[in-house]
Scaffold this active site. Structure first.
Site, short mmCIF file in Angstrom:
data_model
loop_
_atom_site.label_atom_id
_atom_site.label_comp_id
_atom_site.label_asym_id
_atom_site.label_seq_id
_atom_site.Cartn_x
_atom_site.Cartn_y
_atom_site.Cartn_z
N TYR A 118 11.95 -11.14 11.42
CA TYR A 118 11.32 -11.15 10.20
C TYR A 118 10.03 -11.80 10.13
O TYR A 118 8.73 -11.32 9.63
CB TYR A 118 11.84 -11.53 8.81
CG TYR A 118 13.42 -10.70 8.50
CD1 TYR A 118 13.50 -9.43 9.11
CD2 TYR A 118 14.16 -11.52 7.83
CE1 TYR A 118 14.88 -8.89 8.79
CE2 TYR A 118 15.30 -10.77 7.52
CZ TYR A 118 15.57 -9.55 7.92
OH TYR A 118 16.68 -8.98 7.56
N GLU A 144 -3.42 -6.67 5.68
CA GLU A 144 -4.81 -7.19 5.69
C GLU A 144 -4.93 -7.54 7.24
O GLU A 144 -6.16 -7.45 7.56
CB GLU A 144 -4.81 -8.59 5.00
CG GLU A 144 -4.67 -8.48 3.41
CD GLU A 144 -3.11 -8.51 3.13
OE1 GLU A 144 -2.34 -8.07 3.78
OE2 GLU A 144 -3.24 -9.15 1.98
N1 THU Z 1 2.40 -8.30 2.95
C1 THU Z 1 1.20 -7.53 3.19
O1 THU Z 1 1.15 -7.00 3.88
N2 THU Z 1 -0.16 -8.14 2.45
C2 THU Z 1 0.35 -8.99 1.49
O2 THU Z 1 -1.02 -9.33 0.86
C3 THU Z 1 1.63 -9.81 1.07
C4 THU Z 1 2.78 -9.28 1.93
C5 THU Z 1 3.59 -7.62 3.47
C6 THU Z 1 4.37 -8.59 4.47
C7 THU Z 1 6.12 -7.85 4.24
O3 THU Z 1 5.81 -6.65 4.98
C8 THU Z 1 5.66 -7.31 2.95
O4 THU Z 1 4.71 -7.41 2.48
C9 THU Z 1 6.73 -8.23 1.83
O5 THU Z 1 6.48 -9.36 1.96
#
Ligand code: THU
Length: 126
Positions: A50, A57
């Protein structure tokens, strides 16, 4: 084409289906607007280990830097969730490396929140 906040959010939403999020089920799309008006999109890419997950982003940012772009004016982030997806601390530090541009976030509702990177991370590591 002139890209306003609505268009940039639409471009972040456009790639949501491509997000690879089998573990969290939480898909995120991003669209990064360069100073020259180019847009680079990104999605979150999860991993069975994980902690190796790449946020949307940072996907968009690395695509832009790979194409030779380092000056940005805005970043849109979209999710399918109720709440607007604010960038995590790690992404804020990585984005802040490239300036203090605007961040527009939208969940599934037709409501946007707008910040600057400096507002979201006032004291980055420098
Ligand atoms: N995640 C993002 O891609 N960008 C964010 O701004 C917050 C979290 C993703 C990481 C993970 O794949 C999922 O969202 C849950 O945390």
């Amino acid at each position: 084409m002139d890209i306003d906040d609505h268009k940039l959010i639409a471009l972040a939403r456009e790639v949501l289906p491509f997000a690879y999020a089998p573990y969290s089920g939480y898909k995120v799309g991003a669209a990064l607007l360069t100073a020259e008006g180019r847009v680079f999109q990104g999605v979150n890419v999860e991993n069975i280990s994980y902690g190796l997950t790449i946020c949307a982003e940072r996907s968009a940012l690395t695509a832009a830097v790979t194409a030779g772009c380092r000056l940005f004016s805005a970043l849109a982030i979209a999710s399918e969730g109720e709440k607007e997806p604010l960038p995590c601390g790690a992404c804020l530090q990585v984005l802040r490396e490239f300036g203090n541009f605007r961040v527009i976030v939208a969940g599934k509702q037709n409501k946007f929140l707008t910040f600057t990177l400096g507002e979201l991370l006032p004291h980055p590591f420098v």
